[in-house]
Write a protein that holds these residues in place. Sequence first.
Motif, mmCIF file in Angstrom:
data_model
loop_
_atom_site.group_PDB
_atom_site.id
_atom_site.type_symbol
_atom_site.label_atom_id
_atom_site.label_comp_id
_atom_site.label_asym_id
_atom_site.label_seq_id
_atom_site.Cartn_x
_atom_site.Cartn_y
_atom_site.Cartn_z
ATOM 1 N N VAL A 21 0.851 -1.241 -0.008
ATOM 2 C CA VAL A 21 -0.063 -0.199 -0.154
ATOM 3 C C VAL A 21 0.799 1.421 0.047
ATOM 4 O O VAL A 21 2.014 1.304 0.713
ATOM 5 C CB VAL A 21 -0.843 -0.026 1.163
ATOM 6 C CG1 VAL A 21 -1.715 1.220 1.199
ATOM 7 C CG2 VAL A 21 -1.660 -1.182 1.324
ATOM 8 N N GLN A 22 0.491 2.227 -0.700
ATOM 9 C CA GLN A 22 1.235 3.483 -0.984
ATOM 10 C C GLN A 22 0.705 4.466 0.448
ATOM 11 O O GLN A 22 -0.381 4.578 0.430
ATOM 12 C CB GLN A 22 1.125 4.287 -2.215
ATOM 13 C CG GLN A 22 1.853 3.427 -3.429
ATOM 14 C CD GLN A 22 2.106 4.170 -4.499
ATOM 15 O OE1 GLN A 22 1.151 5.159 -4.633
ATOM 16 N NE2 GLN A 22 2.999 3.717 -5.283
ATOM 17 N N LEU A 23 1.471 5.197 1.045
ATOM 18 C CA LEU A 23 0.992 5.941 2.325
ATOM 19 C C LEU A 23 1.750 7.259 2.054
ATOM 20 O O LEU A 23 2.930 7.419 1.819
ATOM 21 C CB LEU A 23 1.429 5.094 3.499
ATOM 22 C CG LEU A 23 1.175 3.825 3.472
ATOM 23 C CD1 LEU A 23 1.739 3.118 5.061
ATOM 24 C CD2 LEU A 23 -0.430 3.566 3.729
ATOM 25 N N VAL A 24 0.857 8.083 2.554
ATOM 26 C CA VAL A 24 1.520 9.671 2.446
ATOM 27 C C VAL A 24 0.773 10.413 3.656
ATOM 28 O O VAL A 24 -0.107 10.476 3.931
ATOM 29 C CB VAL A 24 0.861 10.471 1.234
ATOM 30 C CG1 VAL A 24 1.598 11.734 1.249
ATOM 31 C CG2 VAL A 24 1.295 9.708 -0.042
ATOM 32 N N CYS B 238 -2.803 10.004 7.384
ATOM 33 C CA CYS B 238 -2.229 9.117 6.765
ATOM 34 C C CYS B 238 -3.049 8.592 5.558
ATOM 35 O O CYS B 238 -4.073 7.865 5.848
ATOM 36 C CB CYS B 238 -1.407 8.022 7.464
ATOM 37 S SG CYS B 238 -0.644 6.640 6.279
ATOM 38 N N ALA B 239 -2.886 9.146 4.321
ATOM 39 C CA ALA B 239 -3.583 8.828 3.212
ATOM 40 C C ALA B 239 -3.233 7.402 2.619
ATOM 41 O O ALA B 239 -1.906 7.383 2.070
ATOM 42 C CB ALA B 239 -3.718 9.777 2.102
ATOM 43 N N TYR C 86 6.004 8.555 11.033
ATOM 44 C CA TYR C 86 5.635 7.370 10.049
ATOM 45 C C TYR C 86 4.265 6.895 10.223
ATOM 46 O O TYR C 86 3.785 6.356 11.397
ATOM 47 C CB TYR C 86 6.839 6.461 9.779
ATOM 48 C CG TYR C 86 8.291 7.169 9.514
ATOM 49 C CD1 TYR C 86 8.971 7.518 10.613
ATOM 50 C CD2 TYR C 86 8.530 7.452 8.024
ATOM 51 C CE1 TYR C 86 10.320 8.045 10.510
ATOM 52 C CE2 TYR C 86 9.712 8.109 7.953
ATOM 53 C CZ TYR C 86 10.541 8.293 9.171
ATOM 54 O OH TYR C 86 11.776 8.842 8.785
ATOM 55 N N CYS C 87 3.624 6.762 9.519
ATOM 56 C CA CYS C 87 2.646 5.662 9.325
ATOM 57 C C CYS C 87 2.881 4.214 8.680
ATOM 58 O O CYS C 87 3.958 4.624 7.772
ATOM 59 C CB CYS C 87 1.359 6.080 8.897
ATOM 60 S SG CYS C 87 0.946 6.379 7.077
ATOM 61 N N TRP D 282 5.441 1.559 4.338
ATOM 62 C CA TRP D 282 5.813 2.898 5.102
ATOM 63 C C TRP D 282 5.501 4.056 4.109
ATOM 64 O O TRP D 282 5.728 4.068 3.132
ATOM 65 C CB TRP D 282 7.159 2.685 5.639
ATOM 66 C CG TRP D 282 7.396 1.546 6.521
ATOM 67 C CD1 TRP D 282 7.512 0.353 5.946
ATOM 68 C CD2 TRP D 282 7.506 1.642 7.711
ATOM 69 N NE1 TRP D 282 7.736 -0.526 7.508
ATOM 70 C CE2 TRP D 282 7.685 0.401 8.499
ATOM 71 C CE3 TRP D 282 7.006 2.834 9.095
ATOM 72 C CZ2 TRP D 282 7.638 0.228 9.775
ATOM 73 C CZ3 TRP D 282 7.035 2.443 10.158
ATOM 74 C CH2 TRP D 282 7.507 1.127 10.667
ATOM 75 N N GLY D 283 5.109 5.274 5.052
ATOM 76 C CA GLY D 283 5.339 6.392 4.377
ATOM 77 C C GLY D 283 6.605 7.126 4.480
ATOM 78 O O GLY D 283 7.595 6.677 4.928
ATOM 79 N N GLN D 284 6.595 8.468 3.912
ATOM 80 C CA GLN D 284 8.014 9.130 3.920
ATOM 81 C C GLN D 284 7.970 9.714 5.129
ATOM 82 O O GLN D 284 9.149 10.375 5.479
ATOM 83 C CB GLN D 284 8.059 9.806 2.806
ATOM 84 C CG GLN D 284 7.986 9.079 1.390
ATOM 85 C CD GLN D 284 9.371 8.353 1.420
ATOM 86 O OE1 GLN D 284 10.508 8.810 1.642
ATOM 87 N NE2 GLN D 284 8.988 7.248 0.912
#
Length: 122
Positions: free
Chosen positions: A2-5, A22-23, A94-95, A112-114
């Motif tokens: 999953v992509q996380l932002v 966290c989208a 981070y999420c 993981w998100g950035q």
Amino acid sequence: QVQLVESGGGSVQAGGSLRLSCATSSHTYNLCMGWFRQAPGKQREGLASVHIGSRSTYYADSVKGRFAISQDNAKNTLYLQMNNLEPEDTAMYYCAAGGEWPTLLAKYYNSWGQGTQVTVSY
């Protein structure tokens, strides 16, 4: 994966509040999601985790009662409400997504998100 932002970080004075978001790029209904933080020179610390389907949560003692993890499934977004912030909460947040059960162990998360920076000053 999953992509996380993440978003919502910033600078705040001690005692203040922030809400991190966290989208996610897709539904995470069968996954656990968590919030972690890492301060310079310190190990990554798990803060809160939730199973998206059951809404079961788990918190680190260091944030229990001050931070709250929540979700908006319609928006595919995870939140971390942070109240009564302290300078010791300064870190990159981070999420993460992954795993079957709420856990604060980073090794069980594979997305993981950035990160978003939170700075708390006196």
